[in-house]
Design a protein around this motif. Structure first.
Motif, PDB file in Angstrom:
ATOM      1  N   HIS A   1       1.603 -11.145 -18.529  1.00 52.85           N
ATOM      2  CA  HIS A   1       2.354 -12.234 -17.911  1.00 52.85           C
ATOM      3  C   HIS A   1       3.822 -12.232 -18.340  1.00 52.85           C
ATOM      4  N   GLU A   2       4.162 -11.432 -19.345  1.00 53.09           N
ATOM      5  CA  GLU A   2       5.548 -11.303 -19.781  1.00 53.09           C
ATOM      6  C   GLU A   2       6.213 -10.053 -19.186  1.00 53.09           C
ATOM      7  N   MET A   3       5.486  -9.348 -18.333  1.00 54.43           N
ATOM      8  CA  MET A   3       5.991  -8.107 -17.746  1.00 54.43           C
ATOM      9  C   MET A   3       6.492  -8.319 -16.323  1.00 54.43           C
ATOM     10  N   ARG A   4       7.477  -7.492 -15.961  1.00 50.09           N
ATOM     11  CA  ARG A   4       7.961  -7.432 -14.584  1.00 50.09           C
ATOM     12  C   ARG A   4       7.955  -5.977 -14.128  1.00 50.09           C
ATOM     13  N   TYR A   5       7.699  -5.788 -12.849  1.00 50.52           N
ATOM     14  CA  TYR A   5       7.783  -4.452 -12.275  1.00 50.52           C
ATOM     15  C   TYR A   5       9.078  -4.386 -11.508  1.00 50.52           C
ATOM     16  N   MET A   6      10.085  -3.697 -12.105  1.00 49.40           N
ATOM     17  CA  MET A   6      11.412  -3.592 -11.515  1.00 49.40           C
ATOM     18  C   MET A   6      11.435  -2.364 -10.597  1.00 49.40           C
ATOM     19  N   VAL A   7      11.389  -2.597  -9.307  1.00 53.88           N
ATOM     20  CA  VAL A   7      11.253  -1.509  -8.324  1.00 53.88           C
ATOM     21  C   VAL A   7      12.626  -1.078  -7.825  1.00 53.88           C
ATOM     22  N   PHE A   8      12.911   0.226  -7.939  1.00 50.26           N
ATOM     23  CA  PHE A   8      14.223   0.715  -7.503  1.00 50.26           C
ATOM     24  C   PHE A   8      14.175   1.744  -6.389  1.00 50.26           C
ATOM     25  N   ASP A   9      12.979   2.171  -5.947  1.00 55.57           N
ATOM     26  CA  ASP A   9      12.948   3.153  -4.867  1.00 55.57           C
ATOM     27  C   ASP A   9      11.590   3.160  -4.177  1.00 55.57           C
TER      28      ASP A   9
ATOM     29  N   VAL B   1       7.148  -8.846  -9.328  1.00 58.38           N
ATOM     30  CA  VAL B   1       7.561  -7.606  -8.664  1.00 58.38           C
ATOM     31  C   VAL B   1       8.973  -7.835  -8.129  1.00 58.38           C
ATOM     32  N   VAL B   2       9.944  -7.157  -8.754  1.00 52.38           N
ATOM     33  CA  VAL B   2      11.353  -7.479  -8.511  1.00 52.38           C
ATOM     34  C   VAL B   2      12.104  -6.267  -7.954  1.00 52.38           C
ATOM     35  N   PRO B   3      12.781  -6.420  -6.816  1.00 53.72           N
ATOM     36  CA  PRO B   3      13.650  -5.325  -6.345  1.00 53.72           C
ATOM     37  C   PRO B   3      14.889  -5.258  -7.240  1.00 53.72           C
ATOM     38  N   VAL B   4      15.195  -4.094  -7.763  1.00 50.25           N
ATOM     39  CA  VAL B   4      16.326  -3.947  -8.676  1.00 50.25           C
ATOM     40  C   VAL B   4      17.631  -4.218  -7.921  1.00 50.25           C
ATOM     41  N   PRO B   5      18.461  -5.137  -8.433  1.00 50.76           N
ATOM     42  CA  PRO B   5      19.758  -5.390  -7.788  1.00 50.76           C
ATOM     43  C   PRO B   5      20.638  -4.144  -7.815  1.00 50.76           C
ATOM     44  N   GLN B   6      21.226  -3.824  -6.683  1.00 55.14           N
ATOM     45  CA  GLN B   6      22.088  -2.651  -6.547  1.00 55.14           C
ATOM     46  C   GLN B   6      23.413  -3.079  -5.937  1.00 55.14           C
TER      47      GLN B   6
ATOM     48  N   LYS C   1       0.813  -1.217   0.000  1.00 51.87           N
ATOM     49  CA  LYS C   1       0.000   0.000   0.000  1.00 51.87           C
ATOM     50  C   LYS C   1       0.848   1.270   0.000  1.00 51.87           C
ATOM     51  N   GLN C   2       2.148   1.139   0.053  1.00 54.54           N
ATOM     52  CA  GLN C   2       3.006   2.326   0.024  1.00 54.54           C
ATOM     53  C   GLN C   2       3.515   2.580  -1.392  1.00 54.54           C
ATOM     54  N   PRO C   3       3.880   3.823  -1.716  1.00 53.34           N
ATOM     55  CA  PRO C   3       4.336   4.163  -3.064  1.00 53.34           C
ATOM     56  C   PRO C   3       5.621   3.432  -3.456  1.00 53.34           C
ATOM     57  N   LEU C   4       5.688   3.059  -4.744  1.00 53.51           N
ATOM     58  CA  LEU C   4       6.857   2.419  -5.324  1.00 53.51           C
ATOM     59  C   LEU C   4       7.237   3.168  -6.602  1.00 53.51           C
ATOM     60  N   ASP C   5       8.514   3.234  -6.879  1.00 52.83           N
ATOM     61  CA  ASP C   5       9.005   3.819  -8.129  1.00 52.83           C
ATOM     62  C   ASP C   5       9.786   2.745  -8.866  1.00 52.83           C
ATOM     63  N   GLY C   6       9.448   2.513 -10.132  1.00 49.96           N
ATOM     64  CA  GLY C   6      10.130   1.457 -10.856  1.00 49.96           C
ATOM     65  C   GLY C   6       9.857   1.502 -12.346  1.00 49.96           C
ATOM     66  N   GLU C   7      10.142   0.398 -13.000  1.00 45.85           N
ATOM     67  CA  GLU C   7      10.033   0.295 -14.449  1.00 45.85           C
ATOM     68  C   GLU C   7       9.245  -0.957 -14.812  1.00 45.85           C
ATOM     69  N   LEU C   8       8.233  -0.802 -15.659  1.00 45.36           N
ATOM     70  CA  LEU C   8       7.552  -1.959 -16.227  1.00 45.36           C
ATOM     71  C   LEU C   8       8.412  -2.450 -17.384  1.00 45.36           C
ATOM     72  N   TRP C   9       8.870  -3.679 -17.282  1.00 44.37           N
ATOM     73  CA  TRP C   9       9.928  -4.175 -18.166  1.00 44.37           C
ATOM     74  C   TRP C   9       9.558  -5.551 -18.690  1.00 44.37           C
ATOM     75  N   ALA C  10       9.812  -5.760 -19.987  1.00 47.10           N
ATOM     76  CA  ALA C  10       9.501  -7.047 -20.610  1.00 47.10           C
ATOM     77  C   ALA C  10      10.752  -7.823 -20.980  1.00 47.10           C
ATOM     78  N   GLY C  11      11.912  -7.334 -20.571  1.00 43.41           N
ATOM     79  CA  GLY C  11      13.173  -7.989 -20.908  1.00 43.41           C
ATOM     80  C   GLY C  11      13.990  -7.145 -21.866  1.00 43.41           C
ATOM     81  N   ARG C  12      15.255  -7.446 -21.971  1.00 47.65           N
ATOM     82  CA  ARG C  12      16.158  -6.698 -22.835  1.00 47.65           C
ATOM     83  C   ARG C  12      15.719  -6.793 -24.292  1.00 47.65           C
ATOM     84  N   GLY C  13      15.722  -5.648 -24.967  1.00 48.38           N
ATOM     85  CA  GLY C  13      15.344  -5.610 -26.370  1.00 48.38           C
ATOM     86  C   GLY C  13      13.858  -5.700 -26.630  1.00 48.38           C
ATOM     87  N   ARG C  14      13.028  -5.556 -25.583  1.00 44.91           N
ATOM     88  CA  ARG C  14      11.581  -5.713 -25.748  1.00 44.91           C
ATOM     89  C   ARG C  14      10.831  -4.449 -25.301  1.00 44.91           C
TER      90      ARG C  14
END
Length: 279
Positions: free
Chosen positions: A113-121, A148-153, A81-94
């Motif tokens: 189903h081919e999308m991921r939510y890459m969360v970085f903040d 829903v994936v935490p971006v590796p840092q 329920k808290q705000p997330l900042d990230g990228e809707l991503w379908a993979g490299r080159g997509r």
């Protein structure tokens, strides 16, 4: 509570009732471009995902420009329920798949189903980025939502190591890297607390005119005349596909272009159209 109230509440801000009629874009943190002379002290580095920037306000996904993203309920129901900042991503080159999926107001279940939510903040989380990152790692991943994936840092070290990582990422089909300054607070503005690292420079400009083509491009677009945020105007005539020349970006549209340095007059050198800015 309407969308504007939700966005502002997420950042602990208040607003007068008379101003609630406007629907602003989310106050997102925006990146400057990394330069070799910049210090890497206190920066975290991650891959730059080539997708659609997506802000989760605790109830709904929004693009960077404030447009609603209509995702299937199964995709968003497990989100916190808290705000997330990230990228809707379908993979490299997509990138095209990510854009078409996010823009579709009738969600395509198979495409999502081919999308991921890459969360970085975590925009509303107190503390600096290093503190927010620790909180993000406690919050994600979610067992019932592997999309829903935490971006590796990892900690940035030297320019040489950064360049080696950039070369490796690009060879694997990635777009580039991002640098987050550990001591930075989340601010909805552009600055050096967030830096993009790419094998080329890119920027955005607004389309102000369509120029007709000649020869092979007769009877369709020859070039775009664009204007940068600081008022400089130039042509974008390369990088456009045949389909984009047949149906060019509308006047007033913001587009992204790539270039290699600036001329003596401050204009981008070897500017090349990349895409219409999403959101």
């Amino acid at each position: 509570m309407n969308r504007r109230s939700l966005l502002l509440a997420a950042f602990g801000l208040a607003i007068a009732p008379a101003a609630l009629a406007r629907e602003p874009a989310p106050p997102l943190m925006l990146a400057e471009t990394y330069r070799r002379d910049m210090s890497l002290a206190d920066y975290w580095v991650s891959e730059k995902y080539d997708g659609v920037r997506a802000f989760w306000d605790g109830r709904q996904l929004w693009t960077r420009g404030g447009e609603r993203i209509v995702a299937p309920a199964w995709f968003t129901t497990p989100l916190p329920k808290q705000p997330l900042d990230g990228e809707l991503w379908a993979g490299r080159g997509r990138f095209a798949h990510a854009v078409s999926t996010a823009r579709n107001q009738t969600p395509n279940d198979i495409a999502w189903h081919e999308m991921r939510y890459m969360v970085f903040d975590l925009p509303a989380q107190p503390g600096d980025f290093t503190t927010r990152l620790a909180a993000l790692r406690r919050l994600l991943p979610i067992t019932d939502a592997p999309w829903v994936v935490p971006v590796p840092q990892e900690r940035a070290t030297t320019h040489e190591a950064l360049q080696a990582l950039l070369d490796k990422t690009v060879k694997m089909g990635g777009e580039g890297l991002m640098l987050h300054r550990g001591a930075s607070l989340y601010k909805g503005e552009r600055g050096n607390d967030l830096l993009k690292v790419k094998p080329y420079e890119d920027a955005e400009a607004r389309v102000i005119e369509h120029l007709p083509g000649k020869g092979r491009h007769s009877n369709r677009l020859g070039a775009l005349v664009v204007e940068t945020p600081d008022g400089k105007r130039f042509r974008l005539g390369t990088g456009l596909t045949d389909a984009e020349r047949e149906n060019p970006p509308a006047i007033g549209t913001w587009v992204t272009y790539r270039y290699n340095g600036l001329t003596a007059k401050g204009l981008p050198r070897f500017a090349r159209f990349m895409r219409v800015r999403e959101g």
